[in-house]
Structures are given as structure tokens and as C-alpha cells.
Design an enzyme around this catalytic site. Structure first.
Site, PDB file in Angstrom:
ATOM      1  N   GLU A  17       1.246  -1.315   0.245  1.00  0.00           N
ATOM      2  CA  GLU A  17       0.321  -0.199   0.118  1.00  0.00           C
ATOM      3  C   GLU A  17       0.327   1.155   0.374  1.00  0.00           C
ATOM      4  OE1 GLU A  17      -3.092   0.701  -0.500  1.00  0.00           O
ATOM      5  OE2 GLU A  17      -4.044   0.331   0.360  1.00  0.00           O
ATOM      6  N   ASP A  18       0.151   2.010  -0.536  1.00  0.00           N
ATOM      7  CA  ASP A  18       1.118   3.009  -0.503  1.00  0.00           C
ATOM      8  C   ASP A  18       0.811   4.387   0.670  1.00  0.00           C
ATOM      9  OD1 ASP A  18      -1.174   4.119  -0.435  1.00  0.00           O
ATOM     10  OD2 ASP A  18      -1.323   5.982  -2.299  1.00  0.00           O
ATOM     11  N   ASP A  53      -4.944   5.223   5.980  1.00  0.00           N
ATOM     12  CA  ASP A  53      -4.840   6.621   6.631  1.00  0.00           C
ATOM     13  C   ASP A  53      -6.286   6.184   7.459  1.00  0.00           C
ATOM     14  OD1 ASP A  53      -6.118   9.253   7.276  1.00  0.00           O
ATOM     15  OD2 ASP A  53      -7.205   9.320   5.644  1.00  0.00           O
ATOM     16  N   PHE A 100      -2.267  15.862   4.356  1.00  0.00           N
ATOM     17  CA  PHE A 100      -1.968  15.411   2.968  1.00  0.00           C
ATOM     18  C   PHE A 100      -1.701  14.953   2.506  1.00  0.00           C
ATOM     19  CE2 PHE A 100      -4.091  14.474  -0.750  1.00  0.00           C
ATOM     20  CZ  PHE A 100      -4.836  13.682  -1.073  1.00  0.00           C
ATOM     21  N   ARG A 152       1.909  12.645  -8.804  1.00  0.00           N
ATOM     22  CA  ARG A 152       1.754  11.808  -8.447  1.00  0.00           C
ATOM     23  C   ARG A 152       3.369  11.343  -8.918  1.00  0.00           C
ATOM     24  NH1 ARG A 152      -1.755   8.429  -7.619  1.00  0.00           N
ATOM     25  NH2 ARG A 152      -4.217   8.938  -8.342  1.00  0.00           N
TER      26      ARG A 152
END
Ligand code: IMP
Ligand code: MG
Length: 307
Positions: free
Chosen positions: A218-219, A222, A271, A284
Site C-alpha cells: 500500500e502507499d 489512513d 495530506f 504523482r
């Protein structure tokens, strides 16, 4: 007096007092990008006459991670010529030492190299600060690769990347895993503060995972809701094992408790974008992880989302 090949200058006072404003500006740029630097840490004797050093060179900066000395040049041609000469002498006498003369105009190419090149000035202005530099990412991803290689020794894990934020991490991580691996991807729709409809599988696996050692990549985790749903779905398919590796962990907003076996970095409740992660599909391709300016994000959100 015995001759020393390289003289250590006394430790730089803190805060550093720069000889020139452009040096301070350059230090600010390096700090912004998380590139570690030292100011004038070494003096290289270049010419000796009658046992005395008659010419020496003290480059402005040393960038430890790149093992590179940087000398900033001014606009005065006489000084530039003199500096070129010193750099040449330094190359002759210390062939292993890397030094680069940086012209003011090189700042732009430096900025491009470190990631702002592809962005409009408007988008670049949305970046608040670099949270994790490209070199820190590289180091940590390398470490994670070694850990995974050790833990899965004798096995052939299936790396399951969750699109699209995972692209950079996956590409780098898999090259640091010294085992045979299979690679597959899933795409999941998740709540991002705007869209609704629950967690849905948009693109499923192509491989059958029954009996396999699956490692979800996963990146960022959260709230944990996406991963929770994913784990529940995947366990039903009877893998031999199912573990989780995430580049970033944002624990502050966790709602669903999820197991994390490999974690790159813990990040604050902000964020973040870059290295695969986006804000409305932008950013990105930044080579580092950055935070966005809150007010810039708010302005963007009031504008219509491109379809
Ligand atoms: P979760 O279900 O809340 O854990 O959300 C995880 C997903 O939300 C991640 O895979 C990202 O796609 C997205 N996400 C969460 N936080 C961020 C962020 O700070 N930047 C970019 N994407 C994020
Ligand atoms: Mg994601």
C-alpha cells in the site's frame, strides 16, 4: 609542520553565518529538498611553496549523501575564471573528490532535477514542504526490501500492489527483494472526502492466491477502512499467508484497526503527495513526499473537479 592533505576546518558555528546571501538561499533550497549539507567543512591545499600552502580552496558546501562539494559562482567573470582554475587544480590533486561549480542559472535545473520541473508554477506553489526526501525514501525502501527478503526466505511471495498510489513504491521495492516474486495489482475505490459509494473493487487480481504467500503493498494507510475491507475479501480466497506492507502510516485518523507488518514511515495527519500519491491525480511524479498547503487545497476543492 607536517603537511596534511586535507585540513579540517573548525566546526561551523550554529547558526551558520554565510559569506554571501546566495549561499544562504542555496542552503534554504537544500533544506527544502531534505538534502543534508555542511557549509565550508574542508579546505584543500592546492599549491605549496617553500613548505607553505600558497593556494587553497574551500568549497562552499558539502552534500554528504551525494559525496559532492559545491562551489557557487558569482556573476563576476574574474572570480569565475579563478574558481575554474581552482577546480581544475583540485581535480588534478584530489582525483577522488567530486566538486561542481554551480552557476546561478543552474538553480533552475536543480529544481527540475529535484522534482518541480514537470509542474506549472501554479501547482508548484501548492507544495508546502518536503516531508520525506528522495534519498530518505530510497534508503528506507532498500531496508524494507532487505527485511522482506529475510522474512520470506525460501518462499515466493506474491506482491499485491494497490493502485494507483503504490506505483513508485512498488517499482522500487520489488527491485530490492532478493527472492523470486509474482506481481499483481488491485484497484479499489475508497472514500477520499468527496466521492461516496463505499469500498468497491474496481480491478480484481489476475492471479489465484489460494495457498500463496500474499504481501499487500500500500502507499498509505489512513483510516484503515480500505485495507480492512481488502483483508476480509482476500482471506476468503484462502492464501497461505496474508501480510501488509505500507510506505506511509497515518495513524492519527485510524478507524479500523489493521495489522501492519512492514511500515516505511509514520506521517502526521496532513495530506501528502508525491512518489505515487496524488491530490486529484496531480503530483504523482514528484520524487519526494510533500505536504500540500491547506489554503491551496481548499481553493482547489471549491473549483469544479475535472471529469
Ligand atoms: P484509508 O481507507 O482511509 O486508509 O485510505 C487509504 C487510501 O486513501 C490510500 O490508499 C490513498 O489512496 C488515500 N489517501 C489517504 N491519505 C492520503 C494522503 O495524505 N494523500 C494521498 N492519498 C491519501
Ligand atoms: Mg490507495
Amino acid at each position: 609542520m607536517t603537511w596534511q592533505p586535507v585540513l579540517e576546518a573548525p566546526a561551523a558555528p550554529s547558526p551558520v553565518s554565510f559569506a554571501h546571501p546566495s549561499e544562504e538561499e542555496f542552503a534554504g533550497i537544500l533544506d527544502f529538498y531534505g538534502v543534508k549539507w555542511e557549509y565550508e567543512p574542508r579546505t584543500f591545499p592546492l599549491v605549496e611553496e617553500l613548505g607553505h600552502v600558497s593556494m587553497a580552496f574551500t568549497p562552499d558546501f558539502y552534500l554528504c549523501d551525494l559525496d559532492l562539494y559545491i562551489e557557487l559562482t558569482t556573476l563576476k567573470q574574474k572570480l569565475v575564471t579563478e574558481k575554474h582554475r581552482k577546480v581544475r587544480l583540485l581535480h588534478e590533486r584530489y582525483p577522488d573528490v567530486q566538486v561542481k561549480l554551480l552557476h546561478r542559472s543552474d538553480y533552475l535545473s536543480l529544481l527540475a532535477k529535484y522534482g518541480f520541473g514537470p509542474f506549472s508554477e501554479f501547482d508548484a506553489a501548492g507544495i508546502h514542504e518536503v516531508l520525506i526526501s528522495a534519498s530518505d525514501l530510497e534508503r528506507r525502501v532498500n531496508e524494507l526490501g532487505s527485511e522482506i527478503s529475510r522474512d520470506y526466505e525460501g518462499k515466493e511471495p506474491l506482491l499485491l500492489g494497490i493502485l494507483r498510489g503504490v506505483t513508485c513504491f512498488m517499482a522500487d521495492l520489488m527491485r530490492h527483494i532478493a527472492l523470486p516474486v509474482t506481481v499483481d495489482f488491485m484497484s479499489i475505490s475508497s472514500y477520499d472526502g468527496e466521492q461516496q459509494g463505499g469500498v468497491r473493487i474496481l480491478k480484481d487480481l489476475e492471479e489465484d492466491i489460494a495457498g500463496k504467500d500474499v504481501l499487500i503493498i500500500e502507499d498509505i494507510i489512513d483510516t484503515g477502512m480500505t485495507l480492512r475491507t481488502l483483508l476480509d475479501t482476500l482471506w476468503l480466497r484462502r492464501p497461505a499467508s496474508l501480510k501488509v506492507c505500507t510506505l506511509l502510516d497515518k495513524p492519527k485518523r485510524r478507524i479500523a484497526e489493521v495489522p501492519i507488518d512492514y511500515r516505511g514511515f509514520t506521517v502526521p495527519d496532513e495530506f501528502v503527495v508525491g512518489y505515487g500519491l496524488d491530490f486529484r491525480q496531480k503530483f504523482r511524479n514528484l520524487p519526494f513526499i510533500a505536504t500540500l498547503k491547506d489554503d491551496w487545497r481548499r481553493v482547489q476543492k471549491t473549483q469544479k473537479r475535472p471529469e
